[in-house]
Scaffold this motif. Structure first.
Motif, mmCIF file in Angstrom:
data_model
loop_
_atom_site.group_PDB
_atom_site.id
_atom_site.type_symbol
_atom_site.label_atom_id
_atom_site.label_comp_id
_atom_site.label_asym_id
_atom_site.label_seq_id
_atom_site.Cartn_x
_atom_site.Cartn_y
_atom_site.Cartn_z
ATOM 1 N N HIS A 17 -11.703 5.241 2.302
ATOM 2 C CA HIS A 17 -11.628 5.531 3.730
ATOM 3 C C HIS A 17 -12.279 6.873 4.036
ATOM 4 C CE1 HIS A 17 -8.242 2.851 2.794
ATOM 5 N NE2 HIS A 17 -8.308 2.423 4.035
ATOM 6 N N LYS A 55 -12.511 -2.553 -0.224
ATOM 7 C CA LYS A 55 -12.207 -2.238 1.175
ATOM 8 C C LYS A 55 -12.873 -0.917 1.522
ATOM 9 C CE LYS A 55 -8.477 -1.239 4.456
ATOM 10 N NZ LYS A 55 -7.067 -0.815 4.588
ATOM 11 N N GLU A 100 -6.517 3.304 -4.042
ATOM 12 C CA GLU A 100 -7.686 4.034 -3.577
ATOM 13 C C GLU A 100 -8.736 4.182 -4.678
ATOM 14 O OE1 GLU A 100 -3.939 5.145 -1.558
ATOM 15 O OE2 GLU A 100 -4.588 5.073 -3.654
ATOM 16 N N GLN A 115 -16.957 0.345 -6.339
ATOM 17 C CA GLN A 115 -15.821 -0.563 -6.162
ATOM 18 C C GLN A 115 -16.007 -1.832 -6.990
ATOM 19 O OE1 GLN A 115 -15.769 -0.977 -1.868
ATOM 20 N NE2 GLN A 115 -14.062 0.452 -1.681
ATOM 21 N N ASP A 121 -2.934 -2.406 -2.935
ATOM 22 C CA ASP A 121 -4.109 -1.629 -2.557
ATOM 23 C C ASP A 121 -4.052 -0.311 -3.306
ATOM 24 O OD1 ASP A 121 -5.416 0.594 -1.063
ATOM 25 O OD2 ASP A 121 -5.881 -0.922 0.439
ATOM 26 N N ILE A 180 -6.846 -4.694 -4.331
ATOM 27 C CA ILE A 180 -7.866 -4.216 -3.421
ATOM 28 C C ILE A 180 -8.124 -2.756 -3.746
ATOM 29 C CG2 ILE A 180 -8.432 -3.696 -1.011
ATOM 30 C CD1 ILE A 180 -6.591 -6.009 -0.192
ATOM 31 N N SER A 229 -9.768 0.517 -2.365
ATOM 32 C CA SER A 229 -10.148 0.927 -1.012
ATOM 33 C C SER A 229 -10.741 2.327 -0.971
ATOM 34 C CB SER A 229 -8.923 0.860 -0.083
ATOM 35 O OG SER A 229 -7.899 1.716 -0.551
ATOM 36 N N THR A 250 0.861 -1.187 0.000
ATOM 37 C CA THR A 250 0.000 0.000 0.000
ATOM 38 C C THR A 250 0.893 1.231 0.000
ATOM 39 O OG1 THR A 250 -1.741 -1.139 1.234
ATOM 40 C CG2 THR A 250 -1.758 1.269 1.286
#
Length: 239
Positions: A132, A159, A102, A150, A100, A128, A130, A67
């Protein structure tokens, strides 16, 4: 991914300032973890991110997740986007690890990373995507829309992590597993903060793909993150 004999897939996050510090930390975490996240954005010398991608997969037996979290998503990476994503593309090019990226990454760059994983088509490399929110938890409709985005991105796993201000925030995030199951889309979903701690254990019991923990002797990489051994002990109480 290694065979999981416990209730949860457990990913231990490693955020060290040098590759030399990250290697023994990752080796130690491998005794508890099913996957180890290497936070490239935590490296003091940003030019060593590529060195980490090149050296750590061969030196660590546990599967790795790289990441390089952008500053605009709560991380420390502030370099231009092409430079930030270069180590992730390198990891995928040689089938070295999971990565990962975003959801908020520019769509063309995000597609480039996902396409790199598709070209390799081996079991050891996955993406992945993600999202947040370090301040709050959006309403249910917003969360469902993010999950759909996603899924439509072509990610292997989604995620979604938010800051919980109350138990109701936790329930909204955990409820996303129902939609993920309908989509047949593996989802990591839990909450940060004191109110969110329970979700780090509950998520996998409710169908979540994976949960995250801190090193037993290292600092947490997110608010409310529990030590890996603590999560494993809590699991044992439920078996």
């Amino acid at each position: 991914m290694t065979t999981v004999t416990s209730l949860s897939r457990l990913c231990v996050s490693i955020a060290r300032r040098t590759v030399d510090e990250a290697l023994p930390a990752a080796t130690a975490a491998g005794r508890t973890a099913d996957m180890i996240e290497i936070r490239l954005d935590a490296l003091r010398d940003r030019n060593t991110a590529m060195a980490a991608v090149n050296s750590l997969p061969a030196a660590v037996a546990t599967p790795l997740l790289f990441t390089n979290r952008a500053a605009w998503e709560g991380g420390e990476a502030r370099e231009p986007e092409q430079q930030r994503l270069a180590p992730l593309l390198a990891a995928l090019a040689d089938n070295r690890a999971w990565v990962d990226i975003e959801l908020r990454t520019a769509p063309d760059l995000r597609r480039q990373v996902i396409a790199a994983a598709r070209r390799e088509s081996a079991d050891d490399s996955r993406v992945i995507v993600s999202w947040h929110d370090f301040a709050a938890t959006p309403d249910a409709a917003t969360l469902r829309a993010i999950l759909r985005e996603q899924h439509e991105s072509g990610a292997d796993v989604g995620k979604m992590v938010t800051m919980a201000r109350s138990p109701l925030d936790v329930l909204r995030v955990l409820a996303l597993q129902e939609q993920a199951a309908e989509l047949d889309f593996p989802l990591i979903a839990f909450c940060m903060g004191e109110s969110g701690k329970i979700s780090r254990l509950a998520t996998c019991l409710l169908g979540g793909f994976m949960t995250y923990a801190a090193e037993d002797d290292g600092a947490a990489t997110a608010p409310g993150q529990l030590p890996a051994s603590t999560l494993r002990q809590l699991e044992q109480l439920l078996q």
